[in-house]
Scaffold this motif. Sequence first.
Motif, short mmCIF file in Angstrom:
data_model
loop_
_atom_site.label_atom_id
_atom_site.label_comp_id
_atom_site.label_asym_id
_atom_site.label_seq_id
_atom_site.Cartn_x
_atom_site.Cartn_y
_atom_site.Cartn_z
N CYS A 1 0.86 -1.19 0.00
CA CYS A 1 0.00 0.00 0.00
C CYS A 1 0.90 1.24 0.00
O CYS A 1 1.77 1.37 0.85
CB CYS A 1 -0.91 0.01 1.21
N CYS B 1 0.23 3.33 3.55
CA CYS B 1 0.64 2.87 4.87
C CYS B 1 1.76 1.84 4.81
O CYS B 1 2.20 1.33 5.85
CB CYS B 1 -0.55 2.31 5.64
N CYS C 1 -7.28 -0.65 0.60
CA CYS C 1 -6.33 -1.20 1.56
C CYS C 1 -7.06 -1.66 2.82
O CYS C 1 -7.81 -0.90 3.42
CB CYS C 1 -5.26 -0.16 1.91
N CYS D 1 -5.47 0.66 5.91
CA CYS D 1 -5.65 2.11 6.08
C CYS D 1 -6.78 2.69 5.24
O CYS D 1 -7.00 3.90 5.24
CB CYS D 1 -4.36 2.85 5.77
N HIS E 1 -6.97 3.06 2.08
CA HIS E 1 -6.55 3.74 0.86
C HIS E 1 -7.28 3.13 -0.35
O HIS E 1 -7.27 1.93 -0.54
CB HIS E 1 -5.03 3.60 0.67
#
Lengths: 285, 273
Positions: free
Chosen positions: A34, A37, A53, A56, A58
């Motif tokens: 990712c 993170c 993700c 996090c 994302h």
Amino acid sequence: MDLFAFVKPKNELESSAEKQQNVPFVPEEMWIKCPKCNTMLLTTDMEENLHVCTHCDHHFRISAKQRLRLLADKHSFTEQDAQLTSSNLLDFPGYDEKLKKAKKKSNESVICGECRIGGIPTEICVMDADFMMGSMGTVTGEKITRAFERATENRLPVVVCTVSGGARMQEGILSLMQMAKTSGAVKRHSDAGLLYITVLTDPTTGGVTASFAMEGDIILAEPNALVAFAGPRVIEQTMRQKLPKDFQTSEFVMQKGFIDAVVTRGKLKQTISKLLKMHGYKEAE
Amino acid sequence: MADKNTQTNAAYEKVMAARDAKKLTAIDYIANMFGDSFIELHGDRRYSDDKAIIAGLGMLYDTPVTVIGIEKGRNTKERMERNFGQAHPEGYRKALRLMKQAEKFRRPVLCLVDTSGAYPGIGAEERGQGQAIAENLMEMMTLKTPILTILIGEGGSGGALALAVADEVWMLENSVYSVISPEGCASILWKDSAKAPQAAEALRMTAQDLFGLGVVERIIRQPKAEDKAMFESLKLLVSRTFEKNLKLSDEELTENRYARFRRIGNAQGGSLD
Ligand SMILES: [Zn+2]
């Protein structure tokens, strides 16, 4: 002023874009990092989690086809105007080669057609970052215009998912004119009392922001998407000053009053289908 | 046909001429066409008055007209004040407010465009530059009163288009209209802004190019400040166009305007008719 520049996203997003290009989500790729993170993610988990993700949240960029699968009911999509394909109208140097390359990755900058969302017949347009960064050429404008005209005729709501680096400068003024053309079609659809929902995804910039992206009755956006007219690099160059934190993220633009709601990918379909129902659209028999 | 080099230079010379600081600006056109009858109207009734856009009412012979011009300024002090003709969202919103007002009284709208583009800045983005332009495009397309736009210098992308969704668009012989500046185009595509002349040619941005592409209806001879006869003929031309369009029904007027933009790039593969 390079207002319609193919705006490069911010650093972290930039690296995510590169990651996506270099590391496609193919089954043999087991792990992906990712960019936000740095967690190593299993590609199968990622797919299950809609390319968000698991650590996090994302939101990775996805292709138009992936997004269509995400939003449209299974086997409900009928594509329209797939025969329209970009060509070098102005004999712009180097454009033929660029188009050839782009067409290897994706058919066009936007896929349009009719589908069902939660059973409700809807006209849908999904832009594709894999085709010259979703830049707006005449074919992009024409396909979107036709979609709105069809929807007006058939009294359907429209959902447009935007992703765009801005205008297709190789098509010069003809690219600019698509902003007016699509806006006209959106207005006619609106005047007919029909619902238009936009879904802004990363990045939505330039001429697309300054036309149909910002013309929805309801404007949704994915988290942390770049939403801008002039991209951050252009502004930094002109102003020679540092930009505010989180400037031009969807959350920032919502706080400024230009986006109705930031919706995570996992909740996008149910949100749209709820909105369609609230506007009186019925499930097909 | 001139050779490739001369061609290139010709296109870029037009760009330079369109940007010439000594050429007439919107204020000069308003003074020469409307004289003492012009009354400036300020502000967007939302946030502020954007001085990059000058707007108001004036008499064109016996007809009251709403006039909206992007003003670059005629000297350094004015140029600072006018933000070099780069409007903020409030400028486009002032323009839209006055267009809606014109619609209410079915008063024709004359737009004079001269801008390198909408302002790319933090405040402009925070206040919705994209949204402001988008709204103008939508609303102008169905505005139930005649709109005529004349490009009197630079027509820079969305910031120019936001005042150019009109029944007809005219260009001065030394004006340009483009989706991106040739410098910007050259630096993005070829990583070399010195290749701007080649970009200017490739973008097909001169009045003559755009007339050829069917994007503008008329090319106007470049007037000089003291050229009373030239302004008189321009007034007559504008007046006749408004007269013709005022006779149309709302439906005919807006249908024609939609069709004007609709035909651009509508054939298979996106070619022009
Ligand atoms: Zn993460």
